[in-house]
Scaffold this active site. Structure first.
Site, PDB file in Angstrom:
ATOM      1  N   HIS A  21     -17.727 -40.730  33.284  1.00  0.00           N
ATOM      2  CA  HIS A  21     -16.584 -39.866  33.574  1.00  0.00           C
ATOM      3  C   HIS A  21     -16.647 -39.381  35.016  1.00  0.00           C
ATOM      4  CE1 HIS A  21     -15.210 -38.593  29.260  1.00  0.00           C
ATOM      5  NE2 HIS A  21     -15.396 -39.900  29.385  1.00  0.00           N
ATOM      6  N   LYS A  53     -24.926 -27.968  29.789  1.00  0.00           N
ATOM      7  CA  LYS A  53     -26.214 -27.921  30.479  1.00  0.00           C
ATOM      8  C   LYS A  53     -27.435 -27.990  29.577  1.00  0.00           C
ATOM      9  CE  LYS A  53     -24.424 -27.822  34.410  1.00  0.00           C
ATOM     10  NZ  LYS A  53     -24.389 -29.126  35.054  1.00  0.00           N
ATOM     11  N   TYR A  92     -11.131 -28.535  28.898  1.00  0.00           N
ATOM     12  CA  TYR A  92     -11.489 -27.174  28.511  1.00  0.00           C
ATOM     13  C   TYR A  92     -10.223 -26.338  28.619  1.00  0.00           C
ATOM     14  CZ  TYR A  92     -16.376 -28.564  29.428  1.00  0.00           C
ATOM     15  OH  TYR A  92     -17.606 -29.192  29.428  1.00  0.00           O
ATOM     16  N   PRO A 101     -22.538 -23.716  25.542  1.00  0.00           N
ATOM     17  CA  PRO A 101     -22.261 -25.138  25.773  1.00  0.00           C
ATOM     18  C   PRO A 101     -21.107 -25.409  26.731  1.00  0.00           C
ATOM     19  CG  PRO A 101     -21.484 -24.458  23.605  1.00  0.00           C
ATOM     20  CD  PRO A 101     -22.259 -23.303  24.166  1.00  0.00           C
ATOM     21  N   TYR A 151     -21.358 -28.963  37.822  1.00  0.00           N
ATOM     22  CA  TYR A 151     -21.122 -29.727  36.597  1.00  0.00           C
ATOM     23  C   TYR A 151     -21.937 -31.022  36.583  1.00  0.00           C
ATOM     24  CZ  TYR A 151     -18.484 -31.092  32.429  1.00  0.00           C
ATOM     25  OH  TYR A 151     -18.126 -31.441  31.146  1.00  0.00           O
TER      26      TYR A 151
END
Length: 389
Positions: A72, A296, A200, A292, A384
């Site tokens: 991704h 991580k 998200y 979550p 990220y």
């Protein structure tokens, strides 16, 4: 039994550490209180940073990961009808890989025997002794008999509720904790994902996450009050809620299907410091928990394991005691940065019960800033994909 390192816990952290030590010729034994089938049945995260992918490659156990993992180059933040894409590849030159933690564990587990990694499953009543000395030992029961392992170091990779952290006296460490007022209700289903990248979503009804394990298996979440029970959420009710919270575009692309697994996980931020006490080194969830939201958990465990393996290799192969003494500070420096990122993303993307109009306005302002600022998106992207190890 006698060995150089006794590893408590045969999840991915314990198995990764075991494989790294065996590759250096260091003797080790892994103890796990559950059966192998139980360990593989646990449903966990699936977004891997480069550090974790590189570790699997270093071990030569990345064949399935490369064949089945989904690369991704970005992910998305949604607020109402707005979709803000964080272009990881363009902003950092890096990416993440979607590959389930269960599959990582399976790859490590299946290679254990052929690589001489001794893993003892169904070890009950595990207890750590004399961890403040140079001669610690571990006792456990199996088949009705008490067993003992003498070692030079113990690596606690046994999760938040395991015995390793409990072996550290209260006066020798400090716990930092934030418990969030909601949990994540997750559903795993054999249906294609609604989007090719993670979403998200911050919706007036609450948080939602659209993710996947493969091109044919999806993982979705919504946040729910801690008082909710899984039994109160039928599959249809959960799919309906996801359709609303993810917004009209992504929601319209959801494919519904029966749940393979459905559960509610509480959210907390937790750090125990230091991560070393005497001859005990703590790794992964035994030392820290992250919500979550930032993806991580497994990745922090992987970096802990790299630091721990380097420290133990330095001690046994280079006779360097300073390698052990520096483990905790090195690991915690990365842990706290990941905790900060996971906390900040959680605060941004969730509606908290105590929040009012001001707090909501701050979320909107932050999302506006992220949407309009390359610098803001770059900071998110760098965190990220994972900060340097």
């Amino acid at each position: 039994m006698k060995t150089q390192v006794c590893i408590i816990g045969a999840g991915p952290a314990g198995l990764m550490l075991g494989h790294l030590l065996r590759a250096e010729g260091i003797e080790c034994v892994v103890l796990e209180r559950q059966s192998g089938d139980y360990v593989l049945g646990r449903i966990r995260a699936g977004v891997l940073e480069t550090v974790t992918v590189d570790l699997m490659a270093r071990l030569g156990l990345d064949a399935r990961l490369k064949a089945e993992g989904l690369v991704h180059g970005g992910f998305n933040l949604a607020d109402g009808e707005r979709l803000i894409r964080i272009d990881l590849a363009e902003l950092t030159g890096k990416h993440v890989t979607v590959y389930g933690q269960t599959e990582v564990t399976r790859d490590l587990m299946e290679a254990s025997a052929e690589r001489g990694l001794d893993v003892i499953y169904e070890a009950g009543d595990v207890a750590l002794h004399d961890v403040d000395s140079d001669a610690p030992y571990v006792t456990y029961t199996r088949d009705g008999a008490t067993q003992r392992i003498d070692c030079r170091f113990i690596a606690g990779c046994d999760g938040f509720h395991g015995p390793s952290r409990q072996a550290v006296p209260a006066s020798a460490g400090q716990a930092f904790e934030k418990v969030y007022p909601f949990g994540w209700l997750g559903i795993l289903a054999d249906v294609p994902p609604c989007n090719h990248e993670l979403i998200y979503a911050n919706h007036e009804r609450g948080f939602a996450l659209a993710s996947m394990r493969s091109e044919t298996r999806s993982r979705y979440y919504v946040d729910v009050p801690l008082t909710d029970k899984v039994e109160e959420w039928s599959d249809d009710r959960l799919w309906d809620e996801l359709t609303i919270r993810l917004g009209p575009d992504a929601g319209s692309r959801i494919t519904r299907g029966p749940a393979l697994e459905k559960s509610i996980a509480p959210l907390r931020s937790f750090v125990f410091a230091p991560m070393r006490y005497g001859s005990l080194l703590l790794c992964g969830d035994a030392a820290h928990i992250v919500p979550p939201t930032g993806a991580k958990g497994l990745n922090l465990a992987a970096s802990d394991v790299l630091y721990a393996a380097d420290a133990l290799t330095g001690f046994f192969r280079r006779n360097d005691p300073d390698a052990i003494s520096g483990y905790s500070d090195k690991a915690l420096a990365r842990v706290w940065k990941s905790e900060r990122f996971s906390w900040s993303l959680t605060m941004l993307m969730h509606r908290f019960p105590q929040d009012g109009p001001f707090e909501r306005a701050m979320q909107v302002a932050e999302l506006d800033y992220i949407a309009s600022s390359r610098a803001a998106r770059t900071a998110i992207a760098e965190n990220y994909v994972g900060l340097p190890v």
